[in-house]
Design a protein around this motif. Structure first.
Motif, mmCIF file in Angstrom:
data_model
loop_
_atom_site.group_PDB
_atom_site.id
_atom_site.type_symbol
_atom_site.label_atom_id
_atom_site.label_comp_id
_atom_site.label_asym_id
_atom_site.label_seq_id
_atom_site.Cartn_x
_atom_site.Cartn_y
_atom_site.Cartn_z
ATOM 1 N N MET A 155 -3.937 10.506 3.307
ATOM 2 C CA MET A 155 -4.473 9.184 3.591
ATOM 3 C C MET A 155 -4.078 8.171 2.524
ATOM 4 S SD MET A 155 -8.253 10.349 5.011
ATOM 5 C CE MET A 155 -8.860 8.685 5.294
ATOM 6 N N ILE A 156 -4.087 8.606 1.265
ATOM 7 C CA ILE A 156 -3.682 7.709 0.170
ATOM 8 C C ILE A 156 -2.197 7.388 0.276
ATOM 9 C CG2 ILE A 156 -3.485 7.482 -2.340
ATOM 10 C CD1 ILE A 156 -5.951 9.362 -2.528
ATOM 11 N N MET A 157 -1.389 8.376 0.654
ATOM 12 C CA MET A 157 0.040 8.127 0.868
ATOM 13 C C MET A 157 0.239 7.035 1.910
ATOM 14 S SD MET A 157 1.407 12.096 0.891
ATOM 15 C CE MET A 157 3.060 11.655 1.449
ATOM 16 N N ALA A 158 -0.516 7.114 3.004
ATOM 17 C CA ALA A 158 -0.385 6.125 4.076
ATOM 18 C C ALA A 158 -0.885 4.755 3.626
ATOM 19 C CB ALA A 158 -1.159 6.590 5.308
ATOM 20 N N GLN A 159 -1.969 4.735 2.865
ATOM 21 C CA GLN A 159 -2.535 3.472 2.412
ATOM 22 C C GLN A 159 -1.630 2.740 1.424
ATOM 23 O OE1 GLN A 159 -6.428 4.426 0.867
ATOM 24 N NE2 GLN A 159 -7.123 5.295 2.821
ATOM 25 N N LEU A 160 -0.986 3.489 0.531
ATOM 26 C CA LEU A 160 -0.213 2.872 -0.547
ATOM 27 C C LEU A 160 1.295 2.968 -0.361
ATOM 28 C CD1 LEU A 160 -2.289 4.074 -3.646
ATOM 29 C CD2 LEU A 160 -2.464 1.911 -2.404
ATOM 30 N N GLY A 161 1.739 3.770 0.595
ATOM 31 C CA GLY A 161 3.174 3.947 0.774
ATOM 32 C C GLY A 161 3.833 4.659 -0.384
ATOM 33 N N VAL A 162 3.145 5.668 -0.928
ATOM 34 C CA VAL A 162 3.668 6.417 -2.072
ATOM 35 C C VAL A 162 3.860 7.872 -1.675
ATOM 36 C CG1 VAL A 162 2.586 4.856 -3.736
ATOM 37 C CG2 VAL A 162 1.339 6.899 -2.952
ATOM 38 N N GLY A 163 4.513 8.634 -2.554
ATOM 39 C CA GLY A 163 4.732 10.053 -2.305
ATOM 40 C C GLY A 163 3.493 10.877 -2.618
ATOM 41 N N ALA A 164 3.580 12.167 -2.307
ATOM 42 C CA ALA A 164 2.435 13.056 -2.480
ATOM 43 C C ALA A 164 2.027 13.184 -3.943
ATOM 44 C CB ALA A 164 2.760 14.430 -1.898
ATOM 45 N N GLY A 165 3.001 13.271 -4.840
ATOM 46 C CA GLY A 165 2.690 13.409 -6.259
ATOM 47 C C GLY A 165 1.931 12.210 -6.793
ATOM 48 N N GLU A 166 2.392 11.012 -6.424
ATOM 49 C CA GLU A 166 1.720 9.793 -6.855
ATOM 50 C C GLU A 166 0.331 9.693 -6.233
ATOM 51 O OE1 GLU A 166 0.885 6.031 -8.535
ATOM 52 O OE2 GLU A 166 2.313 7.620 -9.059
ATOM 53 N N ALA A 167 0.186 10.069 -4.970
ATOM 54 C CA ALA A 167 -1.114 10.004 -4.300
ATOM 55 C C ALA A 167 -2.112 10.953 -4.964
ATOM 56 C CB ALA A 167 -0.962 10.339 -2.824
#
Length: 248
Positions: free
Chosen positions: A204-216
């Protein structure tokens, strides 16, 4: 000292039957225990046998270690703290399969290596941490973490006893019969459910911020620590839509 490997042999205490008594204590501690009780029982046995004040066991997860059992609140908190921070002796063991004996968390080496964990552990009254692999350098399935309020190392015999407990813990976790795993024992299914929530929150954080799994995952961990939550608690806030990362 950090990252110390155990000695080549079992060390002192073998000839007078001390090790045999330790084996008997482990057997007695497990007597009558079902699969769900064994990890917690062994944490208690470790505290009884060794000059430590707490013990926890964590399993290797895809993204972070998962606390399985602990002897008390402080041990449980420090295990969760390491999972939340993504750092600490437990993580070094999971990466290398080698034991870590942090004899004094006030040492500069520990403060430099794990600045936040060391500070938090000291604030909880813990001065030394001994983290042992469950398995081997080739296949490490988790860690047994021992916490002491007093600085100092383990004797050769004490380390051998700690490795005995870790070995029995490994067998208890890896040799579970399939019917026990499928019988609703609770601890394995509960861990899996918690791990799934973390993965769901990361997605969900990946989708919200447009970042990769590691960053999320890093964002989730940072948010958990900032709000004095465990990673699982923070993940539940995200999954239940009480927390979003794309709004102030």
């Amino acid at each position: 000292m950090v990252g110390v490997r155990p000695g080549d042999g079992p060390g002192d205490g073998q000839g007078d039957g001390a090790y045999e008594r330790a084996v008997g204590a482990v057997a007695a501690g497990l007597r009558g225990a079902g699969p769900a009780e064994a990890p917690g029982r062994l944490c208690g046995v470790a505290v009884d046998l060794l000059p430590v004040d707490g013990a926890s066991v964590s399993l290797r997860g895809d993204s972070m270690p998962l606390r399985l059992a602990a002897s008390g609140d402080v041990a449980a908190r420090l295990a969760e703290l390491q999972a939340t921070l993504g750092d600490g002796p437990c993580h070094h063991v999971l990466r290398t399969g080698a034991p870590v004996l942090a004899r004094d968390l006030t040492d500069a080496a520990c403060a430099e290596r794990w600045p936040v964990f060391a500070q938090q552990a000291l604030g909880s009254g813990v001065r030394a941490v001994y983290a042992l692999p469950l398995g081997s350098t080739a296949v490490c399935v988790g860690t047994l973490d021992l916490y002491s309020a007093s600085p100092g190392g383990l004797t050769a015999h004490e380390l051998h006893v700690a490795l005995l407990v870790a070995g029995v813990m490994t067998v208890a976790l890896t040799d579970l019969p399939n019917d026990a795993r499928d019988a609703g024992e609770g601890w394995l299914s509960g861990l899996a459910a918690g791990h799934d929530r973390v993965h769901q929150a990361v997605g969900m954080i990946m989708a919200q911020l447009g970042v990769g799994a590691g960053e999320a995952l890093a964002r989730l961990r940072g948010d958990a620590f900032a709000h004095d939550l465990t990673v699982l608690e923070a993940a539940l806030d995200v999954v239940d839509r009480r927390r979003r990362f794309d709004t102030p």
